[in-house]
Design an enzyme around this catalytic site. Structure first.
Site, mmCIF file in Angstrom:
data_model
loop_
_atom_site.group_PDB
_atom_site.id
_atom_site.type_symbol
_atom_site.label_atom_id
_atom_site.label_comp_id
_atom_site.label_asym_id
_atom_site.label_seq_id
_atom_site.Cartn_x
_atom_site.Cartn_y
_atom_site.Cartn_z
ATOM 1 N N LEU A 16 -0.653 -62.693 -10.268
ATOM 2 C CA LEU A 16 -1.218 -62.431 -11.597
ATOM 3 C C LEU A 16 -1.962 -63.649 -12.137
ATOM 4 O O LEU A 16 -2.701 -63.549 -13.103
ATOM 5 C CB LEU A 16 -0.109 -62.068 -12.582
ATOM 6 C CG LEU A 16 0.488 -60.681 -12.404
ATOM 7 C CD1 LEU A 16 1.621 -60.461 -13.403
ATOM 8 C CD2 LEU A 16 -0.571 -59.605 -12.584
ATOM 9 N N GLU A 151 15.477 -63.922 -4.727
ATOM 10 C CA GLU A 151 15.321 -65.381 -4.617
ATOM 11 C C GLU A 151 15.186 -66.089 -5.959
ATOM 12 O O GLU A 151 15.555 -67.244 -6.100
ATOM 13 C CB GLU A 151 14.086 -65.741 -3.777
ATOM 14 C CG GLU A 151 14.240 -65.505 -2.306
ATOM 15 C CD GLU A 151 13.708 -64.138 -1.899
ATOM 16 O OE1 GLU A 151 13.359 -63.991 -0.740
ATOM 17 O OE2 GLU A 151 13.681 -63.218 -2.747
ATOM 18 N N GLN A 193 6.958 -53.032 -20.026
ATOM 19 C CA GLN A 193 8.254 -52.820 -20.696
ATOM 20 C C GLN A 193 9.405 -53.012 -19.698
ATOM 21 O O GLN A 193 10.419 -53.628 -20.013
ATOM 22 C CB GLN A 193 8.310 -51.411 -21.281
ATOM 23 C CG GLN A 193 7.306 -51.170 -22.398
ATOM 24 C CD GLN A 193 7.402 -49.756 -22.940
ATOM 25 O OE1 GLN A 193 8.486 -49.247 -23.174
ATOM 26 N NE2 GLN A 193 6.255 -49.119 -23.131
ATOM 27 N N CYS A 382 -11.873 -84.014 7.312
ATOM 28 C CA CYS A 382 -10.671 -84.175 8.141
ATOM 29 C C CYS A 382 -10.941 -83.677 9.565
ATOM 30 O O CYS A 382 -11.696 -84.320 10.273
ATOM 31 C CB CYS A 382 -9.464 -83.523 7.493
ATOM 32 S SG CYS A 382 -7.931 -84.279 8.053
ATOM 33 N N GLY A 384 -12.909 -81.559 10.366
ATOM 34 C CA GLY A 384 -14.378 -81.429 10.384
ATOM 35 C C GLY A 384 -15.035 -82.756 10.739
ATOM 36 O O GLY A 384 -16.008 -82.806 11.496
ATOM 37 N N HIS A 508 -9.432 -86.075 2.405
ATOM 38 C CA HIS A 508 -9.804 -84.820 1.730
ATOM 39 C C HIS A 508 -10.259 -85.122 0.301
ATOM 40 O O HIS A 508 -9.426 -85.127 -0.609
ATOM 41 C CB HIS A 508 -8.594 -83.882 1.648
ATOM 42 C CG HIS A 508 -8.102 -83.377 2.956
ATOM 43 N ND1 HIS A 508 -8.388 -82.109 3.415
ATOM 44 C CD2 HIS A 508 -7.330 -83.953 3.906
ATOM 45 C CE1 HIS A 508 -7.814 -81.936 4.588
ATOM 46 N NE2 HIS A 508 -7.159 -83.039 4.918
ATOM 47 N N GLU A 510 -11.689 -83.263 -1.681
ATOM 48 C CA GLU A 510 -11.604 -82.066 -2.538
ATOM 49 C C GLU A 510 -10.357 -82.079 -3.430
ATOM 50 O O GLU A 510 -10.351 -81.487 -4.506
ATOM 51 C CB GLU A 510 -11.639 -80.784 -1.686
ATOM 52 C CG GLU A 510 -10.416 -80.504 -0.799
ATOM 53 C CD GLU A 510 -10.493 -81.170 0.579
ATOM 54 O OE1 GLU A 510 -11.263 -82.139 0.721
ATOM 55 O OE2 GLU A 510 -9.767 -80.737 1.493
HETATM 56 N N1 GLN Z 1 -5.512 -81.721 12.950
HETATM 57 C C1 GLN Z 1 -6.128 -82.941 12.541
HETATM 58 C C2 GLN Z 1 -5.106 -84.072 12.458
HETATM 59 O O1 GLN Z 1 -3.923 -83.825 12.356
HETATM 60 C C3 GLN Z 1 -6.854 -82.777 11.227
HETATM 61 C C4 GLN Z 1 -5.981 -82.386 10.082
HETATM 62 C C5 GLN Z 1 -6.712 -81.812 8.914
HETATM 63 O O2 GLN Z 1 -7.846 -81.344 9.035
HETATM 64 N N2 GLN Z 1 -6.049 -81.766 7.761
HETATM 65 O O3 GLN Z 1 -5.472 -85.222 12.459
#
Ligand code: GLN
Length: 539
Positions: A16, A151, A193, A382, A384, A508, A510
């Site tokens: 939700l 749970e 309800q 990462c 990538g 990362h 992001e």
């Molecule tokens: N698998 C890769 C590593 O462990 C990259 C990990 C990832 O992309 N978060 O280094």
């Protein structure tokens, strides 16, 4: 002012958006000048979601202190700009582990250890942990799962006790669903309800109801719900589907949700929220007419939540650049030399997603080769980034069998290799290189320009790394290692300066991108994608 504890529960169905409502509330309270934190209690037994795959639980978020956390913590940070930590995400597993450890240490000596009071006491202790630091006026606790789940019961019992003990220092916001039956052409209140009844059966009277709906709920229907559920009439607010989650705080404020909450908690004379910066962002969103098209190459692209933080960071960056984000999912398993051009040519920029294991990896190499050769703005995150390194090794350095030892332990050219400190690790949970580490960027590099700084700190989640034995070869051939950890010299950022924008980050970025403080590297990536788009248009 004593710390106020707000509990957010959910009923009728899952998904939700309790996380968005909790975040919106926190956003409004923070804008009023209060010190706020949000925590999530998840009823599953895993110690943390780090061992769950994205099919089970969407993205795994990472906090600065290296906790693998529920993706809702990402929303909390994006909406509030406040950093979360390990203390902000507790699972049943951690609660049980603590209690069992205490039992083994003899802390309950002579007693039978039970769900009530021992598990519930441990939950209560954790709920109050952040509040006790004296750093917060409001601690918002989101209880995962749905009322009625077996749970969730110990958590709800803890909430019941806390509400009783804390009086008006506690408040329960219950989120339910009001379905629209197309055949009857009617909105239906009965599930709400029932859901409130279930909450009352475990002894919790909600103070505020937030009704998720796809259609406007008429005022008389809200009054009826208030009456059936013992809730003040103005404390029944609706949360209709919004075009963007970032509109929810404003929609909640228009219905006075924050004001009602302050009234229930007996907080008088609170300043009005200063939402100016937030409105600025929303205005960019409204102004954005033209699109920027970004392709996301990954193996979980069919899952809405698998790359949540990347999607949001891209969206924020596009919005601040006054563009609508058109995000195209490209399944790495279905990408090959025969279709790569058709798939990637329409893109203004391409992201190569993080991940684990070899599924879909060859598609990432195909994408990277095409992007590199066609000078497409490309961002590897990462795994990538590791794929960028491998592709470059294979096709530019001529090391045909180059690979990561994650994918092929016997590779003769292990350009990506297991980190030294990982070699003795046997446990899977919480053992990666996790959390924020410093990174020094080479002066003049594209990455340093993007950040406007040569010193950054970003979050990590990996076991493998760039193999420094190959560093000189890469540098010479044009892929520069422009970011490294100042202590360990681990390579954190690679780039090909002669390309438009070809950057890979081991970390990362992001995770740290928020609405009010978007990550600069995403901003720069989108900026480049936009100028590339203009260039294509003019040719
Ligand atoms: N698998 C890769 C590593 O462990 C990259 C990990 C990832 O992309 N978060 O280094």
């Amino acid at each position: 002012m004593d710390t106020k504890y707000i509990f957010v529960t959910g009923g009728v169905v899952s998904s939700l958006g309790k996380g968005i409502i909790s975040s919106s509330l926190a956003c409004l309270l923070k804008a009023r000048g209060f010190r706020v934190t949000i925590q999530k209690f998840d009823p599953y037994i895993n110690i943390d979601p780090g061992t769950l795959n994205p099919y089970e639980h969407g993205e795994c978020y990472v906090t600065v202190d290296g906790h693998e956390a529920d993706l809702d913590l990402g929303h909390y940070e994006r909406f509030t700009n406040i950093r979360t930590t390990r203390a902000n995400n507790i699972t049943s597993g951690r609660i049980f582990q603590n209690v069992i450890n205490k039992e083994r240490h003899g802390e309950y000596l002579g007693k039978t250890v039970q769900i009530v009071p021992h598990i519930t006491d441990e939950i209560k202790r954790n709920v109050k942990l952040l509040g006790k630091t004296g750093n917060f006026d409001f601690v918002i606790t989101e209880i995962g799962g749905t009322v009625g789940d077996i749970e969730s019961l110990p958590f709800l019992e803890a909430v019941r006790q806390l509400k009783w003990e804390l009086g008006d220092d506690a408040c329960c916001v219950h989120l339910t669903y009001v379905p629209y039956l197309g055949a009857a052409k009617e909105l239906k209140t009965k599930p709400t309800q029932h859901s409130v009844k279930q909450l009352q059966e475990v002894g919790i009277q909600p103070d505020i109801l937030v009704l998720r709906t796809e259609k406007d709920i008429p005022p008389e229907m809200r009054r009826k719900i208030a009456q059936f559920c013992n809730v003040a009439p103005d404390a029944v607010v609706q949360s209709a589907d919004a075009p963007s989650i970032y509109e929810v705080p404003v929609r909640m404020h228009r219905q006075h949700l924050d004001e009602i909450l302050l009234r229930i908690c007996n907080v008088n004379d609170a300043p009005e929220p200063d939402m100016e910066p937030w409105y600025k962002f929303l205005n960019h969103m409204v102004d954005a007419k033209e699109e920027v098209t970004i392709g996301l190459v990954g193996k979980y692209v069919e899952l809405q939540d698998a790359y949540k933080s990347i999607n949001e960071a891209l969206f924020q960056a596009a919005t601040y650049n006054d563009r609508k984000l058109k995000l195209i999912s490209i399944h790495s398993e279905q990408l090959h030399e025969g279709n790569v051009e058709e798939k990637l040519a329409p893109m203004d920029g391409v992201i190569i997603a993080p991940g684990f294991g070899s599924r879909g990896i060859e598609g990432k190499f195909v994408a990277l080769k095409w992007c590199r050769e066609h000078d497409i703005p490309t961002f590897g995150i990462c795994l990538g980034m590791q794929c960028m390194v491998i592709e470059f090794a294979r096709n530019v350095l001529g090391l045909r069998d180059a690979n990561s030892t994650e994918m092929q332990p016997s590779t003769p050219h292990n350009v990506i290799d297991l980190m030294e400190e990982q070699k003795s690790v046997t446990d899977m949970g919480g053992t990666m290189r996790l959390g924020a580490y410093d990174c020094t960027l080479r002066p003049g590099s594209r990455a340093a320009q993007a950040y406007g700084s040569e010193h950054v700190s970003e979050r990590h989640r990996h076991r493998f790394e760039f193999n420094n034995n190959y560093r000189a070869a890469f540098e010479e051939a044009g892929m520069k290692c422009v970011g490294e950890n100042p202590d360990t010299h681990l390579v954190e950022v690679v780039e090909i300066p002669e390309k438009r924008w070809f950057i890979g980050t081991q970390y990362h970025p992001e995770y740290s991108s928020t609405v009010l403080s978007p990550n600069p590297i995403f901003i720069d990536f989108i900026k480049t994608a936009i100028s590339f788009h203009e260039e294509k248009k003019n040719n």
